[in-house]
Design a protein around this motif. Structure first.
Motif, PDB file in Angstrom:
ATOM      1  N   ALA A 100     108.097  44.786 -37.558  1.00 46.61           N
ATOM      2  CA  ALA A 100     107.749  43.363 -37.569  1.00 46.61           C
ATOM      3  C   ALA A 100     108.695  42.568 -38.464  1.00 46.61           C
ATOM      4  N   VAL A 101     109.060  43.132 -39.604  1.00 48.10           N
ATOM      5  CA  VAL A 101     110.012  42.467 -40.507  1.00 48.10           C
ATOM      6  C   VAL A 101     111.346  42.269 -39.797  1.00 48.10           C
ATOM      7  N   LEU A 102     111.819  43.314 -39.156  1.00 48.55           N
ATOM      8  CA  LEU A 102     113.100  43.258 -38.452  1.00 48.55           C
ATOM      9  C   LEU A 102     113.040  42.266 -37.284  1.00 48.55           C
ATOM     10  N   MET A 103     111.981  42.313 -36.520  1.00 50.66           N
ATOM     11  CA  MET A 103     111.845  41.411 -35.374  1.00 50.66           C
ATOM     12  C   MET A 103     111.753  39.956 -35.819  1.00 50.66           C
ATOM     13  N   LYS A 104     111.078  39.687 -36.917  1.00 53.82           N
ATOM     14  CA  LYS A 104     110.956  38.316 -37.422  1.00 53.82           C
ATOM     15  C   LYS A 104     112.328  37.776 -37.820  1.00 53.82           C
TER      16      LYS A 104
END
Length: 91
Positions: free
Chosen positions: A19-23
């Protein structure tokens, strides 16, 4: 039971890292599409995070490592290659 709990915790942590990477990728893409109103996209927070050579927890490189992704390939996929030669260059 402890093994099942550990697997569940590991899966949740992996989802958080993803989720951090996708954000960050979403934010970078959004800025790139809007050309960030003349501000060099390479100076934006998402771009700086992606371009960083830092490998501390929750850095771009660390997230890629946890998710078993090749950072250079991911940078190319999101168009970071356009600003890699000169971080101050507008796209």
């Amino acid at each position: 039971m402890n093994d099942a709990y550990n697997k569940q915790q590991a899966a949740q942590c992996t989802k958080l890292v993803a989720a951090v990477l996708m954000k960050a990728i979403h934010d970078y893409d959004e800025l790139a599409r809007n050309k960030h109103r003349g501000y060099p996209i390479s100076l934006s927070e998402p771009a700086q995070w992606i371009l960083s050579e830092n490998d501390a927890p929750y850095s771009f490189l660390w997230c890629c490592s946890v998710l078993d992704l090749a950072p250079h390939r991911l940078k190319n996929k999101v168009g970071m290659a356009r600003i890699l030669p000169d971080r101050g260059m507008k796209i």
